[in-house]
Design a protein around this motif. Structure first.
Motif, PDB file in Angstrom:
ATOM      1  N   THR A 230       1.332  -1.959   9.122  1.00  0.00           N
ATOM      2  CA  THR A 230       0.876  -0.647   9.570  1.00  0.00           C
ATOM      3  C   THR A 230       1.343   0.451   8.630  1.00  0.00           C
ATOM      4  N   ALA A 231       2.567   0.356   8.132  1.00  0.00           N
ATOM      5  CA  ALA A 231       3.073   1.361   7.192  1.00  0.00           C
ATOM      6  C   ALA A 231       2.228   1.399   5.927  1.00  0.00           C
ATOM      7  N   MET A 232       1.920   0.225   5.391  1.00  0.00           N
ATOM      8  CA  MET A 232       1.128   0.170   4.172  1.00  0.00           C
ATOM      9  C   MET A 232      -0.281   0.701   4.425  1.00  0.00           C
ATOM     10  N   ILE A 233      -0.887   0.260   5.501  1.00  0.00           N
ATOM     11  CA  ILE A 233      -2.260   0.645   5.795  1.00  0.00           C
ATOM     12  C   ILE A 233      -2.347   2.133   6.127  1.00  0.00           C
ATOM     13  N   SER A 234      -1.401   2.646   6.879  1.00  0.00           N
ATOM     14  CA  SER A 234      -1.415   4.073   7.229  1.00  0.00           C
ATOM     15  C   SER A 234      -1.318   4.945   5.985  1.00  0.00           C
ATOM     16  N   GLY A 235      -0.502   4.520   5.037  1.00  0.00           N
ATOM     17  CA  GLY A 235      -0.403   5.263   3.783  1.00  0.00           C
ATOM     18  C   GLY A 235      -1.714   5.270   3.020  1.00  0.00           C
ATOM     19  N   LEU A 236      -2.379   4.130   2.991  1.00  0.00           N
ATOM     20  CA  LEU A 236      -3.667   4.048   2.302  1.00  0.00           C
ATOM     21  C   LEU A 236      -4.745   4.845   3.031  1.00  0.00           C
ATOM     22  N   VAL A 237      -4.701   4.844   4.360  1.00  0.00           N
ATOM     23  CA  VAL A 237      -5.647   5.653   5.132  1.00  0.00           C
ATOM     24  C   VAL A 237      -5.440   7.124   4.807  1.00  0.00           C
ATOM     25  N   ALA A 238      -4.193   7.559   4.739  1.00  0.00           N
ATOM     26  CA  ALA A 238      -3.887   8.956   4.439  1.00  0.00           C
ATOM     27  C   ALA A 238      -4.411   9.366   3.070  1.00  0.00           C
ATOM     28  N   ASP A 239      -4.487   8.405   2.153  1.00  0.00           N
ATOM     29  CA  ASP A 239      -5.011   8.689   0.812  1.00  0.00           C
ATOM     30  C   ASP A 239      -6.520   8.482   0.715  1.00  0.00           C
ATOM     31  N   GLY A 240      -7.166   8.101   1.826  1.00  0.00           N
ATOM     32  CA  GLY A 240      -8.620   7.985   1.850  1.00  0.00           C
ATOM     33  C   GLY A 240      -9.193   6.638   1.462  1.00  0.00           C
TER      34      GLY A 240
ATOM     35  N   LEU B  30      -7.599  -4.997   4.546  1.00  0.00           N
ATOM     36  CA  LEU B  30      -6.212  -5.362   4.843  1.00  0.00           C
ATOM     37  C   LEU B  30      -6.010  -5.713   6.316  1.00  0.00           C
ATOM     38  N   PHE B  31      -6.730  -5.052   7.196  1.00  0.00           N
ATOM     39  CA  PHE B  31      -6.625  -5.392   8.612  1.00  0.00           C
ATOM     40  C   PHE B  31      -7.073  -6.818   8.858  1.00  0.00           C
ATOM     41  N   SER B  32      -8.114  -7.222   8.164  1.00  0.00           N
ATOM     42  CA  SER B  32      -8.570  -8.607   8.283  1.00  0.00           C
ATOM     43  C   SER B  32      -7.493  -9.569   7.803  1.00  0.00           C
TER      44      SER B  32
END
Length: 122
Positions: free
Chosen positions: A10-20, A28-30
């Motif tokens: 979640t930390a990695m994905i949230s950071g990438l979401v924040a960057d668009g 990555l969720f898959s």
């Protein structure tokens, strides 16, 4: 990392979401699910935000179904993310339904709904 859990994913994905990077986050969720990691309310919220970025309504609907199945529909982070997803995808009927079924509307959910209506010219 040799051992990954829902927090690290979640930390990695949230950071990438924040960057668009919505599309990469969906991938990555898959991968997270393939490792057998059960999502929590924060990872589900990040998935919904990734769907909103990509305007991927079908993926967002799948996440919505998972939210219900896992019992996170009344979560204070998940509910506004659902409203935002549907509003950004122009599905104001769904956004309304989620909004008015929320346990408690907050500033974030109101803004998501109002922004959706503004985008639709209403």
């Amino acid at each position: 990392m040799t051992e990954r859990d829902v927090v690290s994913w979640t930390a990695m994905i949230s950071g990438l979401v924040a960057d668009g990077y919505g599309n990469y986050c969906i991938y990555l969720f898959s991968e997270m699910r393939n490792e057998g990691i059960r999502p929590n309310e924060f990872s589900l919220t990040a998935r919904l935000r990734a769907s909103s970025i990509c305007l991927d309504l079908e993926f967002g609907k799948q996440v919505h179904a998972e939210v219900i199945k896992l019992g996170f529909f009344s979560d204070i982070y998940v509910e506004p993310a659902l409203v935002d997803l549907y509003a950004k995808c122009g599905e104001m009927e769904y956004a309304d339904k989620v909004f008015f079924c929320m346990s408690k509307q907050n500033d974030v959910s109101w803004n998501a709904l109002l922004n959706g209506y503004a985008q639709m010219g209403q």
